[in-house]
Design a protein around this motif. Structure first.
Motif, PDB file in Angstrom:
ATOM      1  N   MET A  49       3.363  -7.795   0.986  1.00 35.73           N
ATOM      2  CA  MET A  49       3.988  -7.000   1.822  1.00 35.73           C
ATOM      3  C   MET A  49       5.032  -6.704   1.174  1.00 35.73           C
ATOM      4  SD  MET A  49       5.349  -7.550   5.840  1.00 35.73           S
ATOM      5  CE  MET A  49       6.012  -6.287   6.653  1.00 35.73           C
ATOM      6  N   SER A  50       5.527  -5.004   1.387  1.00 36.42           N
ATOM      7  CA  SER A  50       6.698  -4.727   0.739  1.00 36.42           C
ATOM      8  C   SER A  50       7.044  -3.816   1.802  1.00 36.42           C
ATOM      9  CB  SER A  50       6.627  -3.857  -0.548  1.00 36.42           C
ATOM     10  OG  SER A  50       6.302  -4.592  -1.715  1.00 36.42           O
ATOM     11  N   ILE A  51       8.391  -3.772   2.192  1.00 32.13           N
ATOM     12  CA  ILE A  51       9.037  -2.949   3.258  1.00 32.13           C
ATOM     13  C   ILE A  51      10.314  -1.992   2.769  1.00 32.13           C
ATOM     14  CG2 ILE A  51       8.000  -4.065   5.399  1.00 32.13           C
ATOM     15  CD1 ILE A  51      10.625  -5.790   5.758  1.00 32.13           C
ATOM     16  N   SER A  52      10.527  -1.250   3.664  1.00 28.90           N
ATOM     17  CA  SER A  52      11.829  -0.234   3.132  1.00 28.90           C
ATOM     18  C   SER A  52      12.846  -0.846   3.485  1.00 28.90           C
ATOM     19  CB  SER A  52      11.744   1.141   4.078  1.00 28.90           C
ATOM     20  OG  SER A  52      10.614   1.954   3.641  1.00 28.90           O
ATOM     21  N   TYR A  53      14.098  -0.863   2.805  1.00 27.44           N
ATOM     22  CA  TYR A  53      15.204  -1.746   2.832  1.00 27.44           C
ATOM     23  C   TYR A  53      16.245  -1.061   2.343  1.00 27.44           C
ATOM     24  CZ  TYR A  53      18.047  -5.755   1.051  1.00 27.44           C
ATOM     25  OH  TYR A  53      19.084  -6.421   0.871  1.00 27.44           O
ATOM     26  N   ALA A  54      17.431  -1.275   3.078  1.00 30.60           N
ATOM     27  CA  ALA A  54      18.830  -0.998   2.732  1.00 30.60           C
ATOM     28  C   ALA A  54      19.606  -2.154   2.771  1.00 30.60           C
ATOM     29  CB  ALA A  54      19.355   0.055   3.825  1.00 30.60           C
ATOM     30  N   GLY A  55      20.183  -2.394   1.600  1.00 33.62           N
ATOM     31  CA  GLY A  55      20.904  -3.755   1.225  1.00 33.62           C
ATOM     32  C   GLY A  55      22.231  -3.624   1.814  1.00 33.62           C
ATOM     33  N   LEU A  56      22.413  -4.070   3.268  1.00 35.93           N
ATOM     34  CA  LEU A  56      23.818  -4.113   3.575  1.00 35.93           C
ATOM     35  C   LEU A  56      24.097  -5.652   3.996  1.00 35.93           C
ATOM     36  CD1 LEU A  56      23.778  -1.379   6.161  1.00 35.93           C
ATOM     37  CD2 LEU A  56      24.813  -1.249   4.024  1.00 35.93           C
ATOM     38  N   GLN A 106      21.570   3.876   1.124  1.00 37.50           N
ATOM     39  CA  GLN A 106      20.700   3.975   0.049  1.00 37.50           C
ATOM     40  C   GLN A 106      19.511   3.001   0.453  1.00 37.50           C
ATOM     41  OE1 GLN A 106      21.851   3.515  -4.144  1.00 37.50           O
ATOM     42  NE2 GLN A 106      20.147   2.690  -4.899  1.00 37.50           N
ATOM     43  N   CYS A 107      18.276   3.368   0.363  1.00 40.24           N
ATOM     44  CA  CYS A 107      17.144   2.458   0.656  1.00 40.24           C
ATOM     45  C   CYS A 107      16.336   2.291  -0.547  1.00 40.24           C
ATOM     46  CB  CYS A 107      16.452   3.343   2.044  1.00 40.24           C
ATOM     47  SG  CYS A 107      15.841   4.906   1.651  1.00 40.24           S
ATOM     48  N   SER A 108      15.432   1.489  -0.339  1.00 41.35           N
ATOM     49  CA  SER A 108      14.477   1.095  -1.704  1.00 41.35           C
ATOM     50  C   SER A 108      13.336   0.342  -1.033  1.00 41.35           C
ATOM     51  CB  SER A 108      15.164   0.259  -2.627  1.00 41.35           C
ATOM     52  OG  SER A 108      15.339  -0.891  -1.965  1.00 41.35           O
ATOM     53  N   CYS A 109      12.357   0.079  -1.802  1.00 45.06           N
ATOM     54  CA  CYS A 109      11.145  -0.959  -1.195  1.00 45.06           C
ATOM     55  C   CYS A 109      11.319  -2.177  -1.759  1.00 45.06           C
ATOM     56  CB  CYS A 109       9.807  -0.074  -2.043  1.00 45.06           C
ATOM     57  SG  CYS A 109       8.363  -0.689  -1.523  1.00 45.06           S
ATOM     58  N   ASN A 110      11.485  -3.200  -0.908  1.00 47.71           N
ATOM     59  CA  ASN A 110      11.609  -4.499  -1.274  1.00 47.71           C
ATOM     60  C   ASN A 110      10.373  -5.382  -1.076  1.00 47.71           C
ATOM     61  OD1 ASN A 110      13.285  -6.577  -2.130  1.00 47.71           O
ATOM     62  ND2 ASN A 110      13.989  -7.079  -0.094  1.00 47.71           N
ATOM     63  N   LYS A 111       9.901  -6.229  -1.918  1.00 45.71           N
ATOM     64  CA  LYS A 111       8.862  -6.864  -1.952  1.00 45.71           C
ATOM     65  C   LYS A 111       9.247  -8.325  -0.937  1.00 45.71           C
ATOM     66  CE  LYS A 111       5.156  -9.005  -4.404  1.00 45.71           C
ATOM     67  NZ  LYS A 111       4.388  -8.986  -5.783  1.00 45.71           N
ATOM     68  N   ILE A 112       8.488  -8.381  -0.132  1.00 43.32           N
ATOM     69  CA  ILE A 112       8.605  -9.752   1.029  1.00 43.32           C
ATOM     70  C   ILE A 112       7.945 -10.756   0.580  1.00 43.32           C
ATOM     71  CG2 ILE A 112       8.577 -10.515   3.368  1.00 43.32           C
ATOM     72  CD1 ILE A 112      10.638  -8.334   2.853  1.00 43.32           C
ATOM     73  N   ASN A 113       6.582 -10.607   0.177  1.00 47.90           N
ATOM     74  CA  ASN A 113       5.689 -11.577  -0.228  1.00 47.90           C
ATOM     75  C   ASN A 113       4.695 -10.821  -0.998  1.00 47.90           C
ATOM     76  OD1 ASN A 113       3.689 -10.638   1.598  1.00 47.90           O
ATOM     77  ND2 ASN A 113       4.716 -11.787   3.113  1.00 47.90           N
ATOM     78  N   SER A 114       3.615 -11.546  -1.485  1.00 51.39           N
ATOM     79  CA  SER A 114       2.490 -11.250  -2.373  1.00 51.39           C
ATOM     80  C   SER A 114       1.935  -9.901  -1.680  1.00 51.39           C
ATOM     81  CB  SER A 114       1.634 -12.161  -2.807  1.00 51.39           C
ATOM     82  OG  SER A 114       1.064 -12.709  -1.803  1.00 51.39           O
ATOM     83  N   SER A 137       4.944   0.957  -1.080  1.00 46.19           N
ATOM     84  CA  SER A 137       4.627   0.795  -2.242  1.00 46.19           C
ATOM     85  C   SER A 137       5.758   0.589  -3.522  1.00 46.19           C
ATOM     86  CB  SER A 137       3.781   1.764  -2.759  1.00 46.19           C
ATOM     87  OG  SER A 137       2.331   1.826  -1.819  1.00 46.19           O
ATOM     88  N   LEU A 138       5.619  -0.422  -4.058  1.00 47.23           N
ATOM     89  CA  LEU A 138       6.744  -0.645  -4.893  1.00 47.23           C
ATOM     90  C   LEU A 138       6.712   0.429  -6.086  1.00 47.23           C
ATOM     91  CD1 LEU A 138       6.988  -4.399  -5.320  1.00 47.23           C
ATOM     92  CD2 LEU A 138       8.718  -3.125  -4.529  1.00 47.23           C
ATOM     93  N   ASN A 139       5.597   0.956  -6.468  1.00 50.92           N
ATOM     94  CA  ASN A 139       5.406   2.084  -7.222  1.00 50.92           C
ATOM     95  C   ASN A 139       5.772   3.447  -6.935  1.00 50.92           C
ATOM     96  OD1 ASN A 139       3.000   2.521  -5.926  1.00 50.92           O
ATOM     97  ND2 ASN A 139       1.693   1.952  -7.608  1.00 50.92           N
ATOM     98  N   GLN A 140       6.362   3.711  -5.871  1.00 50.62           N
ATOM     99  CA  GLN A 140       6.678   4.922  -5.218  1.00 50.62           C
ATOM    100  C   GLN A 140       7.621   5.500  -6.180  1.00 50.62           C
ATOM    101  OE1 GLN A 140       7.717   4.198  -1.026  1.00 50.62           O
ATOM    102  NE2 GLN A 140       5.586   5.127  -0.550  1.00 50.62           N
ATOM    103  N   THR A 141       7.856   6.689  -6.521  1.00 49.83           N
ATOM    104  CA  THR A 141       8.609   7.413  -7.049  1.00 49.83           C
ATOM    105  C   THR A 141       9.899   7.920  -6.452  1.00 49.83           C
ATOM    106  OG1 THR A 141       7.731   9.579  -6.647  1.00 49.83           O
ATOM    107  CG2 THR A 141       7.069   8.560  -8.575  1.00 49.83           C
ATOM    108  N   THR A 142       9.715   7.676  -5.028  1.00 46.60           N
ATOM    109  CA  THR A 142      10.898   7.953  -4.214  1.00 46.60           C
ATOM    110  C   THR A 142      11.793   6.560  -3.851  1.00 46.60           C
ATOM    111  OG1 THR A 142       9.430   7.494  -2.051  1.00 46.60           O
ATOM    112  CG2 THR A 142       9.668   9.613  -2.651  1.00 46.60           C
TER     113      THR A 142
END
Length: 140
Positions: free
Chosen positions: A96-103, A86-94, A24-29
């Motif tokens: 779905m959002s998935i955990s992401y490490a931008g490498l 470093q990971c984050s939550c990345n929005k894929i489409n309207s 969830s994009l609003n997660q505090t983690t």
């Protein structure tokens, strides 16, 4: 090439889809610091410099948590390491959002999404999730 890593919040047990762990994009983690377990493999990843370059981190950032005596020490095949990401939550489409490490990884001749995800990144991501974040990229 951007890579999605299958990382998740350690407090919740969530089954991944082939595209990755939903979040969830609003997660505090988010964003979070975590480690991936990686093994030294021949011929390309038998030193901390090449592993560090792959994950865009310094040798010291790998050697300390991995209990490797010197950042310039050679690695033995299949030696275990902990690599910080470093990971984050990345929005894929309207929907779905998935955990992401931008490498970033540069596709080489003969690479496929499958080879990159299973060989260089040792199944830390799936080829489907690599395709999701690189919809216009066609490996050659």
């Amino acid at each position: 090439l951007f890579l999605f890593f299958l990382c998740c919040d350690s407090q919740a047990v969530i089954e991944p889809t082939t595209s990755g762990y939903t979040c969830s994009l609003n997660q505090t983690t988010s964003p979070c610091q975590t480690y991936v377990y990686y093994r030294a493999v021949a011929p390309d990843f038998l030193d901390l410099a090449s592993v560090g370059d792959l994950f865009s981190v310094s040798r010291l950032m790998i050697s300390n948590p991995s209990n490797i005596s010197s950042p310039s020490s050679p690695l033995v095949p299949f030696q275990s390491m902990f690599v910080p990401i470093q990971c984050s939550c990345n929005k894929i489409n309207s929907s779905m959002s998935i955990s992401y490490a931008g490498l970033n990884y540069t596709i080489k001749a003969g690479n496929t999404f499958y080879l990159v995800s299973t060989t260089q990144f040792q199944n830390l991501t799936s080829y489907q999730s690599v395709e999701v974040v690189n919809p216009t990229l066609v490996p050659t």
